[in-house]
Design a protein around this motif. Structure first.
Motif, short mmCIF file in Angstrom:
data_model
loop_
_atom_site.label_atom_id
_atom_site.label_comp_id
_atom_site.label_asym_id
_atom_site.label_seq_id
_atom_site.Cartn_x
_atom_site.Cartn_y
_atom_site.Cartn_z
N LYS A 37 -15.52 -22.31 -77.35
CA LYS A 37 -15.57 -22.90 -78.69
C LYS A 37 -14.79 -22.06 -79.69
N SER A 40 -7.65 -22.17 -82.23
CA SER A 40 -6.48 -23.04 -82.08
C SER A 40 -6.42 -24.03 -83.24
N ASP A 41 -7.58 -24.54 -83.66
CA ASP A 41 -7.58 -25.45 -84.81
C ASP A 41 -7.11 -24.73 -86.06
N ASP A 42 -7.58 -23.49 -86.25
CA ASP A 42 -7.16 -22.72 -87.43
C ASP A 42 -5.66 -22.49 -87.40
N GLU A 48 -3.42 -24.36 -85.96
CA GLU A 48 -2.74 -25.63 -86.29
C GLU A 48 -2.78 -25.90 -87.77
N ILE A 49 -3.98 -25.65 -88.43
CA ILE A 49 -4.07 -25.86 -89.88
C ILE A 49 -3.11 -24.96 -90.62
N GLU A 54 -11.21 -22.75 -79.24
CA GLU A 54 -10.85 -24.04 -79.85
C GLU A 54 -10.75 -23.89 -81.37
N GLN A 55 -11.69 -23.16 -81.96
CA GLN A 55 -11.67 -22.97 -83.41
C GLN A 55 -10.44 -22.22 -83.85
N GLU A 60 0.32 -26.36 -90.38
CA GLU A 60 0.49 -27.49 -91.28
C GLU A 60 0.67 -27.01 -92.72
#
Length: 556
Positions: A536, A542-544, A546-547, A539-540, A550
């Motif tokens: 988890k 990786s999300d951070d 990606e953000i 994943e977090q 962006e």
């Protein structure tokens, strides 16, 4: 004070005193007595009178005791003219007669209509309707105290009315003689005197002469004398004596009671009745009420005797008729009637030559009626205003209630939003705490390994101890072979102790095994949770990332 003023005051006093008339402002009931008054209820007036009573009767010769309950009613209606009244009256009775026959008692229950009569009453003679010339009042007599308060023999002349009706009874009625006709006539002559005294209040004396069932084999005759005294504006008392005479039943009955005037259309009453013999002896208590529906539209003034039409002779009667015809002709041409008392229909003392006195009385009466009309209008307007005020208050209360409800709903929505926000913050804090706890997972796994090692060591020790015990048992068995029969009992006890020890060892071993398995399961779960948290976290991250990418694009 001038003579005219004195005469005016005395006249108004006489006009306000209760007098004989058909229609009255207050209810005029025949209750609580059983006699009929001479006067009717008034044209277009419906009056209901009724009550219930209970009591006991004892017959000395027949040796019977009777518990009595009765309900009496009367419906009176003024029809067409003031003097005519139609009425329906009756009495329903239910009783239980206890009779002693030898050593046994027998009870008989009976019920039926004791009386049921419909008929009409008409006022034949009213002594105060058209007084003679020498009966009128004059100023000289009014000045004399003796002339004003002395007894007048003329008041002994009663008003007289006649009643004719028809009795209806059912066949096999237990309260009438056997073979009594189902339909029979009834006639009553009613006389009434009304007296007003200056110190004793108002009195009324009623006399009824009754002839009943004259066409049957057992006619009945009766006399009722009733005296009623008005104590004040609301309370009145009465005493009544009744005589009944027939071949079927004869009796003398005394009644005492009183009435309470609740308002001008409602009266309550109560009375007791008893007789003076023991074949049978009677004692009853009754309670009742009278109510009228007043649809009387013609506005009338109830005058004092002597003032109903002034002093009249034949010539004045002819002039009055001519004046009434002329007045009717004028009204037909378009003039409206006012509330004032009309000429030739209002009672005045005609012996005075000065017309100013007559004018003053008419003006005063006009003013009184105008004041009453204005007062009625004021009261009606107050009722309307009160009703509108209640309606406005009701609408205002509804509006305030609606606003309060909306305010409570908005407050609840705000509290709900605050709770959701607080819950989101708590969830974020919990996630952070879990992430910090993940760092101590490795230490927990090490502790579990140590505990497992200790359990293995304890298991090896138990196996070694068990091996030693087996060797000891073997030696003991070898020794036991050398022991004689007397030592068999000691051997049995030892075997029992051995079994207990074996059972205890087996139980300890199972507990240790179970603890070991539980530790292994907890270790596996901890490893699985740690691996999930790591995944988890990745994943977090990786999300951070990606953000952040962006955001960098937006910065560019």
């Amino acid at each position: 004070m001038s003579p005219k003023s004195i005469l005016l005051l005395v006249s108004f006093f006489l006009l306000g005193v209760l007098a004989n008339a058909q229609y009255t402002e207050k209810i005029n009931s025949n209750r609580p007595g059983t006699s009929q008054g001479a006067f009717s209820v008034g044209n277009n007036v419906l009056q209901l009178e009724g009550g219930f009573g209970f009591g006991k009767e004892k017959h000395k010769i027949l040796d019977t005791k009777t518990n009595v309950f009765n309900f009496d009613y009367s419906v009176r209606y003024g029809l067409l003219i003031e003097q005519l009244e139609i009425r329906l009256n009756g009495r329903y009775r239910a009783d239980g007669v206890t009779q002693t026959i030898g050593a046994n008692q027998q009870k008989i229950n009976r019920s039926n209509f004791e009386i049921n009569t419909i008929g009409a009453k008409y006022l034949i003679y009213d002594p105060y309707k058209r007084p003679k010339e020498n009966d009128s009042l004059n100023y000289e007599k009014l000045k004399s105290w003796k002339e004003h308060y002395k007894f007048r023999w003329k008041t002994l002349i009663p008003a007289v009315s006649a009643y004719a009706g028809v009795n209806f009874i059912a066949s096999d009625n237990p309260f009438t003689f056997p073979g009594d006709a189902s339909i029979s006539p009834k006639f009553v002559i009613a006389a009434q005197n009304n007296w007003t005294t200056n110190y004793g209040g108002d009195w009324a004396f009623v006399t009824n002469l009754i002839v009943d069932k004259v066409t049957t084999d057992n006619p009945a005759f009766g006399l009722i004398l009733t005296a009623t005294h008005t104590i004040n504006e609301t309370w009145a008392g009465f005493i009544e004596y009744e005589v009944q005479k027939s071949d079927f039943y004869s009796d003398n009955i005394m009644r005492l009671g009183g009435a309470y005037l609740f308002d001008q259309d409602l009266q309550f009453d109560a009375n007791i009745a008893f007789n003076f013999k023991d074949t049978p002896s009677i004692f009853t208590c009754s309670f009742g009420a009278s109510y009228r529906f007043d649809w009387h539209k013609k506005d009338e003034i109830i005058e004092q005797p002597g003032l109903e039409g002034g002093v009249k002779d034949k010539e004045e009667d002819e002039e009055e008729l001519e004046g009434e015809e002329g007045l009717e002709g004028e009204l037909e041409e378009g003039e409206e009637e006012n509330d004032s008392i009309k000429p030739r229909k209002t009672s005045f003392i005609n012996d005075f030559e000065d017309d100013s006195f007559r004018d003053e009385m008419e003006q005063d009466l006009d003013q009184r009626r105008t004041d009453e009309r204005l007062e009625r209008e004021r009261i009606e307007q107050e009722k309307v205003d009160k009703k509108q005020g209640k309606k406005f208050k009701k609408e205002e209360a509804r509006r305030l209630k609606r606003e309060a409800k909306e305010a409570r709903a908005a407050e609840k929505a705000a509290l709900k939003a605050e709770k959701e926000k607080a819950k989101m913050i708590e969830d974020i804090d919990a996630e952070l705490d879990k992430m910090e706890e993940d760092k101590g997972v490795d230490q927990e796994l090490e502790d579990l390994d140590k505990q497992l090692k200790e359990l293995e060591k304890m298991e090896n020790d138990l196996n070694a101890e068990e091996q030693k015990e087996k060797e000891v048992e073997k030696k003991e068995v070898e020794k036991a072979e050398e022991v004689d029969v007397d030592a068999e009992y000691d051997k049995y006890q030892k075997e029992q102790e051995k079994k207990k020890k074996d059972e205890e060892k087996r139980r300890k071993k199972e507990d240790k095994k179970r603890l070991k398995e539980e530790k292994k399961r907890k270790k596996e779960e901890s490893k699985r949770k740690a691996q999930g948290k790591k995944d988890k976290k990745k994943e977090q991250e990786s999300d951070d990332s990606e953000i952040e990418k962006e955001l960098e694009k937006f910065d560019i």
